[in-house]
Motif scaffolding. Structure first.
Motif, PDB file in Angstrom:
ATOM      1  N   SER A   1       0.808  -1.215   0.000  1.00 55.61           N
ATOM      2  CA  SER A   1       0.000   0.000   0.000  1.00 55.61           C
ATOM      3  C   SER A   1       0.845   1.270   0.000  1.00 55.61           C
ATOM      4  N   ALA A   2       2.129   1.128   0.253  1.00 53.69           N
ATOM      5  CA  ALA A   2       2.997   2.291   0.423  1.00 53.69           C
ATOM      6  C   ALA A   2       3.018   3.181  -0.811  1.00 53.69           C
ATOM      7  N   GLU A   3       3.163   2.576  -1.991  1.00 50.25           N
ATOM      8  CA  GLU A   3       3.261   3.375  -3.212  1.00 50.25           C
ATOM      9  C   GLU A   3       1.982   4.168  -3.465  1.00 50.25           C
ATOM     10  N   ILE A   4       0.833   3.538  -3.271  1.00 51.43           N
ATOM     11  CA  ILE A   4      -0.435   4.234  -3.474  1.00 51.43           C
ATOM     12  C   ILE A   4      -0.564   5.398  -2.505  1.00 51.43           C
ATOM     13  N   ALA A   5      -0.266   5.150  -1.232  1.00 49.11           N
ATOM     14  CA  ALA A   5      -0.378   6.198  -0.223  1.00 49.11           C
ATOM     15  C   ALA A   5       0.531   7.377  -0.551  1.00 49.11           C
ATOM     16  N   GLN A   6       1.729   7.085  -0.983  1.00 50.15           N
ATOM     17  CA  GLN A   6       2.664   8.160  -1.324  1.00 50.15           C
ATOM     18  C   GLN A   6       2.191   8.944  -2.542  1.00 50.15           C
ATOM     19  N   GLN A   7       1.605   8.255  -3.519  1.00 48.95           N
ATOM     20  CA  GLN A   7       1.063   8.948  -4.685  1.00 48.95           C
ATOM     21  C   GLN A   7      -0.085   9.878  -4.307  1.00 48.95           C
ATOM     22  N   LEU A   8      -0.811   9.502  -3.263  1.00 43.81           N
ATOM     23  CA  LEU A   8      -1.929  10.321  -2.802  1.00 43.81           C
ATOM     24  C   LEU A   8      -1.464  11.509  -1.968  1.00 43.81           C
ATOM     25  N   GLY A   9      -0.190  11.527  -1.597  1.00 39.42           N
ATOM     26  CA  GLY A   9       0.361  12.704  -0.925  1.00 39.42           C
ATOM     27  C   GLY A   9       0.585  12.589   0.562  1.00 39.42           C
ATOM     28  N   VAL A  10       0.622  11.372   1.124  1.00 41.83           N
ATOM     29  CA  VAL A  10       0.837  11.260   2.566  1.00 41.83           C
ATOM     30  C   VAL A  10       2.215  11.794   2.946  1.00 41.83           C
ATOM     31  N   ASP A  11       2.293  12.345   4.134  1.00 46.00           N
ATOM     32  CA  ASP A  11       3.562  12.860   4.638  1.00 46.00           C
ATOM     33  C   ASP A  11       4.359  11.773   5.340  1.00 46.00           C
ATOM     34  N   GLN A  12       3.665  10.753   5.850  1.00 47.91           N
ATOM     35  CA  GLN A  12       4.342   9.644   6.525  1.00 47.91           C
ATOM     36  C   GLN A  12       3.510   8.381   6.335  1.00 47.91           C
ATOM     37  N   PHE A  13       4.175   7.303   5.984  1.00 47.99           N
ATOM     38  CA  PHE A  13       3.495   6.021   5.833  1.00 47.99           C
ATOM     39  C   PHE A  13       4.071   5.045   6.839  1.00 47.99           C
ATOM     40  N   ILE A  14       3.198   4.333   7.554  1.00 47.77           N
ATOM     41  CA  ILE A  14       3.638   3.350   8.541  1.00 47.77           C
ATOM     42  C   ILE A  14       3.165   1.969   8.108  1.00 47.77           C
ATOM     43  N   ASN A  15       4.121   1.095   7.854  1.00 41.31           N
ATOM     44  CA  ASN A  15       3.835  -0.275   7.452  1.00 41.31           C
ATOM     45  C   ASN A  15       3.499  -1.083   8.708  1.00 41.31           C
ATOM     46  N   TYR A  16       2.226  -1.472   8.853  1.00 40.53           N
ATOM     47  CA  TYR A  16       1.808  -2.186  10.059  1.00 40.53           C
ATOM     48  C   TYR A  16       2.455  -3.565  10.171  1.00 40.53           C
ATOM     49  N   GLN A  17       2.991  -4.069   9.056  1.00 42.07           N
ATOM     50  CA  GLN A  17       3.616  -5.390   9.074  1.00 42.07           C
ATOM     51  C   GLN A  17       5.002  -5.366   9.720  1.00 42.07           C
ATOM     52  N   SER A  18       5.585  -4.180   9.806  1.00 47.31           N
ATOM     53  CA  SER A  18       6.940  -4.085  10.364  1.00 47.31           C
ATOM     54  C   SER A  18       7.069  -3.052  11.478  1.00 47.31           C
ATOM     55  N   SER A  19       6.019  -2.252  11.712  1.00 47.15           N
ATOM     56  CA  SER A  19       6.095  -1.204  12.727  1.00 47.15           C
ATOM     57  C   SER A  19       4.773  -1.106  13.488  1.00 47.15           C
ATOM     58  N   ASP A  20       4.850  -0.619  14.731  1.00 47.83           N
ATOM     59  CA  ASP A  20       3.663  -0.360  15.536  1.00 47.83           C
ATOM     60  C   ASP A  20       3.400   1.135  15.540  1.00 47.83           C
ATOM     61  N   PHE A  21       2.280   1.543  14.960  1.00 48.78           N
ATOM     62  CA  PHE A  21       2.006   2.974  14.828  1.00 48.78           C
ATOM     63  C   PHE A  21       1.949   3.674  16.188  1.00 48.78           C
ATOM     64  N   ASP A  22       1.490   2.960  17.237  1.00 51.63           N
ATOM     65  CA  ASP A  22       1.347   3.598  18.543  1.00 51.63           C
ATOM     66  C   ASP A  22       2.680   3.739  19.266  1.00 51.63           C
TER      67      ASP A  22
END
Length: 327
Positions: free
Chosen positions: A180-201
Motif C-alpha cells: 500500500s505504500a506506493e499508493i499512499a505516497q502517490q496520494l500525498g501522505v507525509d508519513q506512511f507506517i507499514n503495520y507489518q513491520s512497525s507499531d504505529f502507537d
C-alpha cells in the motif's frame, strides 16, 4: 430493467439477475439511467445478513449505494436537474439499490459530475467520499496544520480521506501493508507506517485526528497516539466512551448520511484534480460480475474501489488499463 437482487441472506451465490420494474420518480426525485456503480463492504455485509434489524430491508433487495449516470426522467417539482444531465449520487433507498440499470433519488442527494470525469471514476466517490468528508469535516472539524492518522489509507474510504485531508492543509499519516505504500505516497501522505513491520502507537504521539477504518485492537491502540482534546472517529464500531474520557479526547462513530451539497464539494475537488478516485478493478454488470466483485471485496485487501460498469461511456472511454482489468 435488469437488476441484481438477493431474495434471502447468504453467500455470493444469492446474487441473481432478474427483470425488475423501474421506479417512477416522485415529485422531487430524478430517475437516473446508471452507467456505473461500485462495491462497498456494506454490500456483502447486508447480503450475509449482518445488518438485520439495523436497516429496514424487505426482499427482494437490490444492493448498492453508489450511482453514476444520466438523468432519464424528472419529477414534477424537480428544480436543479433536467433530462440528460450527467450526475452521481448516494441514493437513500434501501430495497432499490444501484445494482440495476435505473434508480431514483431525491434531487437533494444528487450532484452534477465534473464534465471531464468518466462514470467509472464518479461511481467510486459517493459512499466512500461522503463518509470520509463527514468524518473529517463534520465530526472532527479538520483544520489546516492538523496531524491526521488514517488507518488503511489505500482502501476506499482511506484513499478519499487522505486527499480530503490534504485539501484542508493537514499533515497526513497513513497505515497499511507494504503493498500500500506506493499508493499512499502517490496520494500525498507525509508519513506512511507499514503495520507489518512497525507499531504505529510506538512511532506516533500528539496526533490531532485519527480516522479508524479497522476497529478492534487498532481502534483501542489509537487512543494512545492522540493529544489531549484530539478526535477519534470510526466508521467500523463506536469507540469506548470510558477510554475517551480517560484520554481526554472526543470519540464517536459516523454512519453516512446522503448529502448532495457535500457531493458538489467533492465534485469541485475532482474537477480541480485534488480528488482522484483510485480504481482497483472494474467488472461488467451481471450476475457473474457482481459475484466476482463481492468475492474480491470480501478479501479485505482491496486498494481503492471496485467498480461495476453498467453501460458504455461513449464520451469518456475507459483507459486500456481498466478495460484489461475488467476482462
Amino acid at each position: 430493467m435488469k437488476a441484481i437482487v438477493i431474495n434471502e441472506y447468504g453467500d455470493k451465490g444469492r446474487l441473481r439477475e432478474i427483470e425488475f420494474p423501474k421506479a417512477i420518480p416522485k415529485a422531487k426525485e430524478v430517475q437516473i439511467e446508471l452507467y456505473a456503480t461500485s462495491i462497498n463492504p456494506i454490500d456483502w455485509k447486508v447480503r450475509e445478513g449482518y445488518l438485520q434489524g439495523r436497516l429496514p430491508f424487505k426482499f427482494p433487495i437490490i444492493l448498492g449505494w453508489d450511482a453514476a449516470g444520466v438523468v432519464s426522467k424528472v419529477g414534477t417539482k424537480v428544480e436543479k436537474f433536467e433530462v440528460g444531465d450527467r450526475v452521481f449520487a448516494r441514493p437513500a433507498t434501501t430495497e432499490r439499490g444501484t445494482y440495476a440499470q435505473y434508480v431514483t433519488a431525491d434531487e437533494s442527494l444528487v450532484a452534477k459530475m465534473p464534465k471531464e470525469t468518466a462514470f467509472i471514476k464518479a461511481a467510486a466517490v459517493p459512499l466512500a467520499g461522503l463518509t470520509a468528508w463527514q468524518c473529517l469535516v463534520d465530526f472532527a472539524h479538520i483544520e489546516e496544520g492538523d496531524r491526521v492518522l488514517i488507518h488503511a489509507g489505500a482502501g476506499g474510504v482511506g484513499s478519499m480521506a487522505i486527499q480530503i485531508a490534504k485539501h484542508f492543509g493537514a499533515q497526513v499519516i497513513a497505515t497499511g501493508g507494504s503493498n500500500s505504500a506506493e499508493i499512499a505516497q502517490q496520494l500525498g501522505v507525509d508519513q506512511f507506517i507499514n503495520y507489518q513491520s512497525s507499531d504505529f502507537d510506538e512511532e506516533l504521539e500528539d496526533v490531532d485526528i485519527v480516522l479508524d477504518t479497522i476497529g478492534g485492537k487498532v481502534q483501542e491502540r489509537s487512543f494512545r497516539v492522540l493529544r489531549k482534546g484530539g478526535v477519534l472517529v470510526s466508521i467500523v464500531q463506536p469507540p469506548d466512551e470510558g477510554k475517551a474520557r480517560k484520554h481526554d479526547v472526543k470519540a464517536g462513530f459516523v454512519w453516512l448520511e446522503p448529502n448532495g451539497e457535500q457531493l458538489e464539494k467533492l465534485a469541485e475537488l475532482m474537477a480541480n484534480g485534488e480528488l482522484k478516485p483510485q480504481i482497483a478493478k472494474v467488472f461488467d454488470f451481471g450476475q457473474d460480475g457482481l459475484r466476482e466483485a463481492h468475492e474480491l471485496s470480501e478479501t479485505g485487501h482491496v486498494k481503492g474501489k471496485i467498480v461495476i460498469k453498467i453501460k458504455e461511456d461513449e464520451e469518456h472511454k475507459e483507459s486500456k488499463e481498466n478495460e484489461e482489468e475488467s476482462s
